[in-house]
Design a protein around this motif. Structure first.
Motif, short mmCIF file in Angstrom:
data_model
loop_
_atom_site.label_atom_id
_atom_site.label_comp_id
_atom_site.label_asym_id
_atom_site.label_seq_id
_atom_site.Cartn_x
_atom_site.Cartn_y
_atom_site.Cartn_z
N ARG B 13 -13.26 -5.32 9.31
CA ARG B 13 -11.94 -5.95 9.44
C ARG B 13 -11.75 -6.96 8.32
O ARG B 13 -12.67 -7.67 7.94
N ARG B 14 -10.53 -7.03 7.84
CA ARG B 14 -10.22 -7.98 6.78
C ARG B 14 -10.13 -9.40 7.35
O ARG B 14 -9.50 -9.60 8.39
N GLY B 215 -12.99 -21.03 9.14
CA GLY B 215 -12.51 -21.02 7.77
C GLY B 215 -11.66 -19.82 7.42
O GLY B 215 -11.07 -19.76 6.34
N THR B 216 -11.60 -18.82 8.33
CA THR B 216 -10.85 -17.61 8.01
C THR B 216 -9.85 -17.28 9.11
O THR B 216 -10.00 -17.72 10.25
N LEU B 217 -8.85 -16.51 8.75
CA LEU B 217 -7.88 -15.99 9.72
C LEU B 217 -7.94 -14.47 9.70
O LEU B 217 -8.18 -13.88 8.64
N SER B 218 -7.70 -13.86 10.86
CA SER B 218 -7.64 -12.40 10.90
C SER B 218 -6.28 -11.95 10.35
O SER B 218 -5.37 -12.76 10.16
N GLU B 219 -6.18 -10.66 10.10
CA GLU B 219 -4.91 -10.15 9.55
C GLU B 219 -3.77 -10.39 10.53
O GLU B 219 -2.66 -10.72 10.15
N GLU B 220 -4.09 -10.26 11.85
CA GLU B 220 -3.05 -10.46 12.86
C GLU B 220 -2.58 -11.91 12.86
O GLU B 220 -1.39 -12.19 12.92
N ASP B 247 -18.62 -8.46 2.96
CA ASP B 247 -19.69 -9.22 3.62
C ASP B 247 -20.35 -10.21 2.66
O ASP B 247 -21.54 -10.43 2.69
N ASP B 248 -19.55 -10.79 1.85
CA ASP B 248 -20.08 -11.75 0.88
C ASP B 248 -20.22 -13.10 1.57
O ASP B 248 -19.30 -13.61 2.18
N ASP B 249 -21.41 -13.67 1.48
CA ASP B 249 -21.56 -14.98 2.11
C ASP B 249 -21.38 -16.11 1.10
O ASP B 249 -21.62 -17.26 1.39
#
Lengths: 348, 261
Positions: B13-14, B215-220, B247-249
């Protein structure tokens, strides 16, 4: 008696000591209940509970001076007639002469051996704004506190327990809630006139200076108390911070003078030293010292601070009103979409 | 908008990077001292309320409370200084154009406010479509920015009142006293009512918006909260200007390189 064993020694000690200890018992009881320095036994009459009368003007006068009360005061070692000097008969006629706190006492200053007197304090007080001034009208002079107003007379500090004891007599006629009222009344009139800490001192000064009606009648501003309570010193003091300035720390106890008097501790020449007393503020500047004023800022007295104060109140009120209405409208729209729109989610 | 590492793919998932690790830490180092400052400052602001006595008792007395207040203040001021440096450093390093500074208020915000009010009042069904930062978030950010200057400035004046009196007239010290107390209440209310509604109590995000630590948001989430930004990203993705990391950390500082903090 030859001591042979340890047990024998203890037994013989006990045999010899017991009668001696018993003989000391009366002395021990007198140590537990120390007597007043009353060599002339004034307590014979004045120790009677509620010894009192109504005077010529119909005022109730209480003449009871119990040993217990005086024992809690700083004057516990002073004989009655050291202050009540005009009494020279027993029983004595009606006393007309008031006690002069500035007279020379029959005690010496510790370490100095000079005769002790409150003369310095009495003279400072007489010069201060609280001293009797022929230029002031009688009403103002009557409102000024004398020595006894702040220090009390015999009750330098009335322990609560004593008030409770006294209240037992009141219970003969009063009961229930009215008795509580009476206890509070006695408590207020006996304990708050003796200041033991900063909070007490502020309370004591506020008992007159916070009374708007009284202050108006003698032409003194009554905003100082409220100002002080909103100022850092007043707030921190109520939260238990030791060492913040109380009224007397800056205004002094006895030589209270107006700010424009050069001799005042608050005059331009002296105020920096006053703030620096006892290491409170290190090398205070004059602008810093001026900032400690605790009158309520008004448009006339302090326009800049007054405008900023109101500016912040308006800023807070308007901002929060806008934010809150935004929230309410947003929530209302969600509720509408959720419950009448039919769907799980509002329409996007 | 500068090319950046905005998209990560986690579990097929993005995810859209919104706050870098540095930015998330800056937020934590702001709100932890904030809470401590409220808890240690309000007992003096409200000296007669029994509720705030608990705080004094908890810390073991007014002297300790005053010390802790100052320690927390130093942490918060340091965090703010780091943040200001961070923003300017990124702007200079990335040569961020004005259009890339997404936190600056602009005309679109006024249009968004108007659209939202019409929507609130049932005058229209159209909701504002936000870009990277909505006017709500911009208000939050600039309120803290303004509050930091007022609170730190007045707080330092009150911390060293004798020295303040050597540099400023007495009115400044008195204003500092008023400002520190009043701005504290405004900041507290703004956080507890406005910020908490927008990130916690708003039923659309309840119980919490987790972006502050993920730190991230889902596409939805992006579609709901930042649709115009999502469009922008996808548009650039098409043109191959957004780098993709699977999957870059190495996410640290990714979004930060925009310099839009």
């Amino acid at each position: 008696m030859p001591v042979t064993t340890c047990r024998g020694a203890l037994a013989s000690l006990a045999r010899g000591l017991l009668p001696a200890l018993l003989a000391l018992l009366p002395l021990a009881s007198s140590l537990a209940n120390p007597r007043l320095a009353d060599s002339e036994n004034c307590e014979l009459c004045h120790g009677l509970p509620l010894l009192s009368r109504h005077d010529d003007k119909g005022r109730f006068r209480l003449y009871e001076v119990s040993a217990e009360t005086v024992m809690h005061s700083s004057h516990k070692g002073i004989g009655c007639r050291d202050c009540h000097a005009d009494i020279d008969a027993f029983p004595h006629p009606q006393v007309v002469q008031k006690v002069d706190c500035g007279k020379t006492c029959h005690v010496n200053r510790p370490f100095e051996l000079t005769v002790f007197s409150h003369r310095g304090e009495v003279e400072a007080h007489a010069m201060s704004v609280h001293g009797q001034n022929p230029k002031d009208d009688p009403e103002t002079n009557a409102a000024k506190p004398g020595c006894k107003y702040c220090h009390g007379s015999h009750r330098m500090a009335a322990p609560d327990q004593r008030v409770q004891e006294q209240a037992k007599h009141c219970a003969n006629c009063h009961d229930g809630k009215s008795l509580e009222g009476v206890i509070q009344h006695i408590d207020r009139h006996t304990s708050h006139r003796s200041a033991e800490n900063s909070l007490d001192i502020v309370r004591l000064c506020s008992s007159c200076h916070g009374d708007a009606t009284l202050m108006e009648s003698v032409n003194v501003s009554s905003t100082q108390v409220e100002g002080f309570q909103h100022h850092f010193h007043g707030k921190a003091m109520r939260r238990g911070l030791d060492g913040v300035a109380n009224c007397a720390d800056c205004h002094t106890s006895h030589l209270v003078l107006p700010q424009d008097d050069p001799a005042s501790t608050l005059s331009t020449a002296n105020i920096r030293q006053t703030c620096g007393t006892t290491g409170c503020h290190i090398s205070p500047s004059i602008e810093f010292a001026r900032s400690a004023i605790h009158s309520k800022p008004t448009m006339e007295s302090n326009p800049v601070v007054y405008v900023v104060t109101w500016g912040f109140i308006l800023l807070t009120a308007i901002t929060m009103a806008l934010l809150f209405s935004h929230i309410l409208l947003d929530f209302g729209r969600w509720v509408h979409g959720r419950f009448s729109g039919g769907g799980r989610h509002e329409s996007e | 908008m500068r090319v950046s590492d905005r998209i990560r793919v986690v579990g097929g998932r993005r995810e859209y990077v919104r706050f870098s690790l540095s930015q998330r830490l800056q937020h934590i180092f702001m709100f932890v001292p904030f809470i401590v400052l409220v808890v240690t400052g309000f007992p003096i602001k409200f000296p007669d309320t029994a509720f705030w006595s608990h705080s004094i008792n908890l810390f073991g007395g007014i002297d300790t409370v005053r010390t802790i207040h100052r320690v927390a203040a130093v942490v918060m001021i340091a965090d703010f200084a780091v943040h200001v440096f961070y923003v300017f450093f990124n702007i200079v390093r990335n040569r961020t154009p004005l259009s890339g500074m997404h936190l600056l208020p602009n005309l679109q915000d006024a249009r968004d406010i108007a659209t939202n009010i019409r929507y609130f009042l049932f005058l229209s069904e159209e909701r504002p479509r936000f870009h990277r930062f909505s006017y709500i978030e911009k208000f939050d950010y600039w309120a803290v920015f303004w509050g930091m200057f007022i609170m730190a400035g007045s707080g330092l004046l009150l911390w060293y009142p004798e020295a303040s009196g050597q540099w400023f007239p007495s009115e400044v010290i008195q204003i500092a006293y008023v400002a520190h107390s009043d701005e504290a209440l405004l900041a507290f209310l703004a956080i507890v009512i406005w910020h908490f509604y927008n990130v916690h109590f708003n039923p659309r995000v309840w119980p919490a918006n987790k972006v502050w630590y993920r730190g991230t948001l889902s596409e939805e989430e992006m579609m709901h909260e930042h649709p115009r930004e999502l469009e922008d990203i996808l548009e650039q993705l098409k043109r191959g200007r957004v780098r993709r990391h699977d999957d870059d950390d190495k996410q640290d500082g990714a979004a930060g390189r925009d310099g839009d903090a």
